[in-house]
Scaffold this motif. Structure first.
Motif, PDB file in Angstrom:
ATOM      1  N   GLU A  80     -60.146 -60.863  -2.779  1.00 37.71           N
ATOM      2  CA  GLU A  80     -61.406 -61.665  -3.081  1.00 37.71           C
ATOM      3  C   GLU A  80     -60.835 -63.062  -2.507  1.00 37.71           C
ATOM      4  OE1 GLU A  80     -63.104 -60.657  -7.189  1.00 37.71           O
ATOM      5  OE2 GLU A  80     -61.125 -60.613  -7.277  1.00 37.71           O
ATOM      6  N   LYS A  83     -61.923 -66.343  -5.461  1.00 41.56           N
ATOM      7  CA  LYS A  83     -61.895 -65.509  -6.608  1.00 41.56           C
ATOM      8  C   LYS A  83     -62.077 -66.358  -7.744  1.00 41.56           C
ATOM      9  CE  LYS A  83     -58.308 -62.495  -9.149  1.00 41.56           C
ATOM     10  NZ  LYS A  83     -58.529 -61.188  -8.886  1.00 41.56           N
ATOM     11  N   TYR A  85     -61.387 -67.066 -11.403  1.00 44.51           N
ATOM     12  CA  TYR A  85     -60.735 -66.742 -12.520  1.00 44.51           C
ATOM     13  C   TYR A  85     -61.176 -67.411 -13.900  1.00 44.51           C
ATOM     14  CZ  TYR A  85     -56.624 -65.982  -9.487  1.00 44.51           C
ATOM     15  OH  TYR A  85     -55.837 -65.279  -8.687  1.00 44.51           O
ATOM     16  N   GLU A  86     -60.923 -66.781 -15.110  1.00 40.43           N
ATOM     17  CA  GLU A  86     -61.283 -67.295 -16.342  1.00 40.43           C
ATOM     18  C   GLU A  86     -59.987 -67.891 -17.061  1.00 40.43           C
ATOM     19  OE1 GLU A  86     -63.258 -64.502 -18.937  1.00 40.43           O
ATOM     20  OE2 GLU A  86     -62.139 -65.284 -20.631  1.00 40.43           O
ATOM     21  N   VAL A  87     -59.968 -69.247 -17.134  1.00 45.31           N
ATOM     22  CA  VAL A  87     -58.588 -69.713 -17.458  1.00 45.31           C
ATOM     23  C   VAL A  87     -58.978 -70.793 -18.697  1.00 45.31           C
ATOM     24  CG1 VAL A  87     -57.594 -69.583 -15.245  1.00 45.31           C
ATOM     25  CG2 VAL A  87     -58.787 -71.634 -15.897  1.00 45.31           C
ATOM     26  N   LEU A  98     -62.923 -70.651 -13.135  1.00 47.76           N
ATOM     27  CA  LEU A  98     -62.205 -71.633 -11.928  1.00 47.76           C
ATOM     28  C   LEU A  98     -62.315 -70.687 -10.594  1.00 47.76           C
ATOM     29  CD1 LEU A  98     -59.888 -73.879 -11.741  1.00 47.76           C
ATOM     30  CD2 LEU A  98     -58.570 -72.014 -11.142  1.00 47.76           C
ATOM     31  N   PRO A 145     -48.579 -70.487  -3.648  1.00 50.99           N
ATOM     32  CA  PRO A 145     -48.619 -70.517  -5.097  1.00 50.99           C
ATOM     33  C   PRO A 145     -49.896 -70.299  -5.572  1.00 50.99           C
ATOM     34  CG  PRO A 145     -48.611 -72.655  -4.433  1.00 50.99           C
ATOM     35  CD  PRO A 145     -48.685 -71.755  -3.130  1.00 50.99           C
ATOM     36  N   LEU A 239     -55.715 -78.320  -7.572  1.00 61.78           N
ATOM     37  CA  LEU A 239     -54.745 -77.344  -8.450  1.00 61.78           C
ATOM     38  C   LEU A 239     -53.606 -77.140  -8.034  1.00 61.78           C
ATOM     39  CD1 LEU A 239     -55.973 -75.042 -10.360  1.00 61.78           C
ATOM     40  CD2 LEU A 239     -56.178 -73.504  -8.411  1.00 61.78           C
ATOM     41  N   LEU A 240     -52.409 -77.289  -9.149  1.00 60.90           N
ATOM     42  CA  LEU A 240     -51.071 -77.132  -8.921  1.00 60.90           C
ATOM     43  C   LEU A 240     -50.664 -78.374  -7.838  1.00 60.90           C
ATOM     44  CD1 LEU A 240     -50.541 -73.441  -8.756  1.00 60.90           C
ATOM     45  CD2 LEU A 240     -50.096 -74.726 -10.783  1.00 60.90           C
ATOM     46  N   TYR A 250     -61.208 -80.021  -3.959  1.00 65.78           N
ATOM     47  CA  TYR A 250     -60.838 -80.731  -5.235  1.00 65.78           C
ATOM     48  C   TYR A 250     -61.754 -80.263  -6.347  1.00 65.78           C
ATOM     49  CZ  TYR A 250     -58.837 -84.442  -2.393  1.00 65.78           C
ATOM     50  OH  TYR A 250     -57.880 -85.010  -1.527  1.00 65.78           O
ATOM     51  N   SER A 271     -60.518 -59.837 -19.399  1.00 66.83           N
ATOM     52  CA  SER A 271     -58.930 -60.513 -18.846  1.00 66.83           C
ATOM     53  C   SER A 271     -58.022 -59.397 -18.824  1.00 66.83           C
ATOM     54  CB  SER A 271     -58.745 -61.742 -19.853  1.00 66.83           C
ATOM     55  OG  SER A 271     -57.449 -62.247 -19.381  1.00 66.83           O
ATOM     56  N   THR A 272     -57.308 -59.406 -17.607  1.00 62.77           N
ATOM     57  CA  THR A 272     -56.254 -58.358 -17.792  1.00 62.77           C
ATOM     58  C   THR A 272     -54.996 -59.244 -17.634  1.00 62.77           C
ATOM     59  OG1 THR A 272     -56.684 -58.416 -15.308  1.00 62.77           O
ATOM     60  CG2 THR A 272     -57.452 -56.646 -16.795  1.00 62.77           C
ATOM     61  N   ALA A 273     -54.902 -60.639 -17.664  1.00 61.71           N
ATOM     62  CA  ALA A 273     -53.841 -61.216 -17.576  1.00 61.71           C
ATOM     63  C   ALA A 273     -52.452 -60.740 -18.734  1.00 61.71           C
ATOM     64  CB  ALA A 273     -53.936 -62.744 -17.819  1.00 61.71           C
TER      65      ALA A 273
ATOM     66  N   LEU B 224     -42.177 -71.737  -3.589  1.00 57.93           N
ATOM     67  CA  LEU B 224     -42.521 -72.614  -4.577  1.00 57.93           C
ATOM     68  C   LEU B 224     -42.543 -71.751  -6.085  1.00 57.93           C
ATOM     69  CD1 LEU B 224     -45.369 -74.404  -3.034  1.00 57.93           C
ATOM     70  CD2 LEU B 224     -43.365 -75.616  -3.720  1.00 57.93           C
ATOM     71  N   ARG B 225     -42.128 -70.514  -5.797  1.00 61.26           N
ATOM     72  CA  ARG B 225     -42.186 -69.565  -6.846  1.00 61.26           C
ATOM     73  C   ARG B 225     -41.365 -69.979  -8.126  1.00 61.26           C
ATOM     74  NH1 ARG B 225     -45.755 -64.920  -6.455  1.00 61.26           N
ATOM     75  NH2 ARG B 225     -46.997 -65.483  -4.391  1.00 61.26           N
ATOM     76  N   TYR B 379     -48.478 -68.015 -10.408  1.00 53.98           N
ATOM     77  CA  TYR B 379     -48.868 -69.169 -11.185  1.00 53.98           C
ATOM     78  C   TYR B 379     -50.152 -68.949 -11.682  1.00 53.98           C
ATOM     79  CZ  TYR B 379     -45.250 -72.384  -9.304  1.00 53.98           C
ATOM     80  OH  TYR B 379     -44.090 -73.106  -9.179  1.00 53.98           O
ATOM     81  N   PRO B 381     -53.014 -66.616 -13.292  1.00 49.67           N
ATOM     82  CA  PRO B 381     -53.198 -65.338 -14.141  1.00 49.67           C
ATOM     83  C   PRO B 381     -53.508 -64.191 -13.151  1.00 49.67           C
ATOM     84  CG  PRO B 381     -54.936 -66.707 -14.753  1.00 49.67           C
ATOM     85  CD  PRO B 381     -54.237 -67.441 -13.811  1.00 49.67           C
ATOM     86  N   THR B 382     -53.346 -63.006 -13.591  1.00 49.66           N
ATOM     87  CA  THR B 382     -53.735 -61.774 -12.933  1.00 49.66           C
ATOM     88  C   THR B 382     -54.946 -61.186 -13.353  1.00 49.66           C
ATOM     89  OG1 THR B 382     -51.223 -61.282 -12.670  1.00 49.66           O
ATOM     90  CG2 THR B 382     -52.747 -59.446 -12.169  1.00 49.66           C
ATOM     91  N   GLN B 383     -55.872 -61.026 -12.593  1.00 47.38           N
ATOM     92  CA  GLN B 383     -57.166 -60.851 -13.423  1.00 47.38           C
ATOM     93  C   GLN B 383     -58.110 -59.929 -12.319  1.00 47.38           C
ATOM     94  OE1 GLN B 383     -59.294 -64.285 -14.314  1.00 47.38           O
ATOM     95  NE2 GLN B 383     -57.783 -64.584 -16.124  1.00 47.38           N
ATOM     96  N   GLY B 384     -58.665 -58.927 -12.957  1.00 54.97           N
ATOM     97  CA  GLY B 384     -59.942 -58.050 -12.265  1.00 54.97           C
ATOM     98  C   GLY B 384     -59.178 -57.304 -10.989  1.00 54.97           C
TER      99      GLY B 384
END
Lengths: 273, 672
Positions: A80, A83, A85-87, A98, A145, A239-240, A250, A271-273, B224-225, B379, B381-384
């Protein structure tokens, strides 16, 4: 023979002379050897600095951007390029969506680490990927990252429509095995004066895209806002950005959202985090 | 000529038992199986491995780091002991150097196995960017491999010369030894030149070895990990490498001693001394481990916290603590027990060897724990994605290739130990001869001529000076940046208000330390300057005059201003006209180039709608250039990053060519 003071001073002076000569030689050689011009492929058409603004308050997590991108670039499965994300930022803060395209960093770690120049920065700010050159070492994946880079582990499934186009780094398909893929801000769309696929598809109008040198960004609804003003007054963040990557994407904070939060939505992603 | 002791030593070369064939056959089968697995991977891509987008490096990189690691001790130990003239080294240097050469031969190709497109390997040389840690590795490992092969080969020359006359060997082997002994007859000048070449190599191989594992660690440390982004990684890897390498030397000593009955050569003294060295490095490694984890664990910053929790208490806890116990704590305890207490002296050899085996196994697992957990805690999350895509489980292909790598290493070692004596014969003979006679200084054939030398230096200086001047003139011809003047049409300007400071100033990046080199050697690279001049904000005072048909101004009407940009119309706001019918707007944005400015009046009951357009010029766009912030992203090599590497490894190549090409190939052969 005992060393005299004179001979020792001579010895030191000789050493200093040698160092000086070496220094001069290095300086002269480095002026010669190290080129100072950009190769043609780094110079993008037109003098732009593309920038994206994503208004998180407007993003309802519908993933239309991902779908449009996947369709346009024939993105292989499980990749993706943009992608969603749900954060959530902390325990107390509610979750939000996000969308993460490639950040097209101004100090891109992937470009730094690429051994062959297969991924490189263009003057319009796009970090582009040349899959005629990529050797598949995946150092860029380790470097990024934002998890914004993907690898074709096997031969991707092709469609006739995809194969009908000859390969170009501006749309980055047909896809091939053993190379790295990424979001490239749709340079072929920009060339045609159109918004990138994700911005064009976002019916919520959350994705703004434009030229930083024009100081204006536009979304799917044609709403054009002043980039510097919205970044300043809207408390835009990147981000980061503490990692020093200097992203070109932005985000406007997800404050005052108009849509139901992810945990209240009927079609919320697992969510599979 | 050969003594009793040497007959035992040479037995490994002359006698071959069924056990050798069985062992070699097994190893060969494992290697063949690994080759089959690799062919399978070549055909179907890396999809046959357990690697996916999240954990994109796995066993192959683990093996690479492991084999480069154990390559360290060999040469380093042998070189340090040679430089310090330590005599007990003589029987062990050969097998130590052999480990280095063979593990490099196995370790380096592991990276190629990991490549997605090995068919494009040559792109590394065609388009190589020395800004990339991968290229640093290519440079350092290839230099190191060449250096180690030569450093292994040089002390072999006298033995080869001796073996060429050995009666028990078949003719083809004698011929082989004769060819590679480079006409060695053992004359005094030959001995002098050989000793000289070996000493030079020994001195230079030490920094080279240190640099290699530092560079390997930089592949990780330059990201940067969390877990890799660590300033301690260079020395941590070097110490870990010497630690594991030292253990593998001891292990090979133990095995060769048992297999080839080298009890006369490899004494408890050797195991004791190397055991002490191993113990020292085990303690050093413990120290580095504490340093690495405590500094993170005390603060628990951001993503490091997730990683550390996974390692110490989470998914990897069992393997993490297992590795620490097996690879570090238990060997330390065992070695202290056998080395520090007199009554345990009889256990020195098995004790140290057993500890070494544990260290080698622990070192491999530790490399795995360096590579994988970091990649599985990104950094974002792992999703989907499917579970298997985010959790690394090596497949049979990866295990087979790993097995083949180890088997290949052992196979090379076995075959070479049948071909070459694994203990240096001439050096151990010297040891018996009380090594009193220092090699005489061979009279130099060519002495530097002071007059000629001075002339050469002067010519070189003149040449450099002219080059420098050429560079300067070229720089002077470059067009200078000019002052930006604002200009526009149609809507008449009044005056440009002074650009107020503090208006959305882009953050300037601080120059990085290595740029100091560029201050001296010239600019950093294409389109990047360290100090971009402060560009004034282009500001425009646009005035729209809303006039009646007759020419009189319409007052107190609202005029909307907007600007046509690439993708849409940017509304600038609405302003009322004043008494004279003029509405003016001050645009002070970060905008460059020409735009269509539109002023429109919607119309009301007094007046009709009106529209005015004009091209406005906000001043020229800044020249197309790469962003100032990206320093190492330049397409071409720059002095700051290129010179240190080129100079360091260039020096190494000059030394290799001098020591081997000149001293050995050119002079020693002619002195035969």
């Amino acid at each position: 023979m005992a060393p005299s003071r004179r001979s020792f001073i001579q010895f030191l002076a000789g050493g200093a002379g040698l160092l000086f000569l070496g220094w001069t030689a290095l300086k002269a050689l480095s002026a010669r050897v190290f080129q100072a011009a950009l190769p043609p492929r780094s110079v993008a058409p037109g003098n732009h600095r593309w920038v994206m603004v994503i208004d998180l308050a407007k993003c309802d997590g519908c993933k239309d951007c991902t779908k449009a991108c996947n369709k346009m670039h024939f993105v292989p499965p499980f990749q993706e390029w943009i992608k969603v994300y749900e954060v959530s930022d902390n325990m107390a803060a509610g979750p939000y969506f996000l969308a993460r395209p490639c950040m097209q960093c101004d100090n891109p770690p992937c470009v730094r680490g690429c051994p062959t120049g297969a991924t490189f920065k263009r003057t319009d700010g796009i970090v582009i990927q040349d899959n005629d050159r990529c050797i598949g070492c995946r150092n860029c994946i380790a470097q990024c990252p934002y998890s914004a880079r993907f690898f074709n582990w096997g031969e991707p499934k092709h469609t006739a429509e995809e194969l009908a186009h000859p390969y170009s780094i501006e749309h980055n398909y047909p896809h091939r095995m053993g190379v790295v893929e990424k979001c490239i801000f749709c340079p072929d769309m920009l060339r045609a004066g159109k918004l990138p696929a994700c911005a064009e598809a976002c019916t919520m109008g959350a994705v703004y895209f434009g030229d930083e040198l024009e100081d204006a960004v536009t979304n799917q609804k044609g709403e054009t806002i002043q980039f510097s003003k919205v970044a300043k007054r809207g408390a835009a963040f990147r981000l980061l950005q503490e990692l020093g990557t200097e992203p070109r994407v932005y985000y406007l904070p997800p404050a005052g959202r108009k849509y139901p939060a992810p945990d209240e939505k009927p079609h919320a992603m697992g969510s599979t985090a | 000529m050969t003594t009793e002791r040497e007959t035992i030593l040479l037995r490994s070369l002359t006698e071959t038992t069924w056990r050798f064939y069985l062992w070699a056959g097994m190893l060969l089968a494992a290697v063949a199986w690994g080759l089959y697995a690799y062919l399978h991977q070549l055909r179907n891509g890396l999809a046959v491995t357990g690697l996916r987008d999240q954990v994109s490096w796995g066993l192959y990189i683990t093996n690479f780091v492991f084999f480069i690691g154990i390559s360290h001790a060999g040469t380093l130990i042998s070189a340090i002991l040679r430089v310090t003239r330590t005599d007990w080294r003589r029987p062990i240097t050969r097998m130590a150097e052999a480990i280095t050469v063979f593990s490099l031969c196995i370790g380096a190709p592991m990276v190629i196995v990991d490549l997605g497109r090995p068919d494009r390997l040559l792109n590394l040389f065609r388009y190589g960017r020395l800004q990339s840690p991968i290229l640093w590795d290519v440079l350092s490992v290839s230099t190191y491999l060449t250096g180690c092969v030569l450093y292994f080969y040089l002390p072999l020359i006298p033995d080869l010369g001796m073996l060429a006359d050995h009666p028990d060997l078949p003719n083809w082997r004698k011929r082989l030894y004769r060819t590679f002994s480079l006409g060695w007859k053992g004359t005094q000048p030959q001995k002098y030149l050989l000793e000289k070449a070996i000493s030079i190599m020994a001195v230079f191989i030490i920094p080279l070895a240190v640099s290699v594992h530092t560079v390997v660690s930089w592949i990780f440390a330059m990201t940067l990990r969390p877990g890799w982004d660590s300033s301690i990684f260079g020395p941590y890897f070097v110490v870990g490498a010497i630690f594991s390498g030292c253990a593998s030397v001891i292990l090979s000593m133990y095995i060769l001693r048992r297999v080839f009955r080298l009890e006369d050569y490899l004494l408890p003294l050797h195991f004791r001394n190397l055991g002490l060295l191993l113990l020292t490095f085990a303690l050093l490694y413990t120290y580095f481990n504490i340093n690495e984890y405590l500094t993170v664990g005390y603060k628990f910053p951001g993503m490091h916290k997730t990683l550390l929790e996974e390692l110490m208490f989470g998914e990897y806890a069992l393997s993490f603590w297992g590795v620490q116990m097996m690879g570090v704590f238990c060997p330390i305890a065992l070695m202290i027990a056998v080395l520090a207490f007199k009554r345990h002296q009889q256990f020195i050899i098995p004790g140290v060897a057993f500890a070494s085996a544990a260290v080698v196994a622990g070192a491999w697992a530790k490399r795995y724990l360096i590579v994988i957990p970091t990649l599985s805690s990104p950094y974002l999350p792992t999703q989907g994605v499917p579970w298997e895509w985010s959790h690394y489980r090596p497949t049979w292909v990866e295990w087979s290739i790993t097995l083949a790598a180890f088997a290949g290493f052992l196979l090379i070692y076995t075959l070479v130990s049948k071909l070459l004596p694994m203990v240096s014969i001439w050096e151990t003979r010297d040891e018996e001869a009380a090594d009193t006679e220092a090699p005489e200084r061979w009279p130099a054939k060519w002495r530097p001529n002071p007059a000629l030398g001075t002339a050469l230096i002067v010519v070189f200086a003149l040449f450099c000076g002219s080059l420098a001047r050429a560079g300067e003139t070229r720089a002077a011809r470059k067009p200078k940046a000019t002052v930006i003047s604002l200009d526009w049409h149609a809507i008449s300007p009044s005056q440009t208000p002074p650009a107020s400071g503090g208006e959305h100033v882009m953050p300037t990046t601080t120059p990085r330390a290595y740029l100091m080199l560029d201050r001296v050697f010239g600019r950093v690279g294409p389109g990047i300057s360290l100090h971009e001049e402060d560009r004034p904000l282009p500001s425009i005072n646009a005035t729209a005059s809303l006039l009646e048909q007759g020419g009189a101004g319409l007052s107190f009407k609202v005029v909307d201003f907007s600007l046509k940009t690439s993708f849409g119309i940017l509304a600038l706001g609405s302003w009322p006209t004043l008494d004279d019918g003029k509405a003016s707007v001050v645009i002070r944005d970060r905008r460059y180039g020409q735009y269509l400015l539109m002023a429109s009046f919607r119309g009301d009951d007094e007046a009709q709608a009106a529209r005015g357009e004009a091209m406005v010029d906000f001043g020229p766009r800044p020249p197309a250039a790469l962003p100032e912030a990206g320093v190492l992203i330049t397409p071409y090599l720059t002095a700051g990053i290129g010179l240190p590497f080129v100079l360091f490894y260039g020096t190494m190549w000059v030394v290799l060519v001098y020591a081997f090409g000149y001293l050995i190939l050119w002079r020693m052969r002619r002195n035969g």
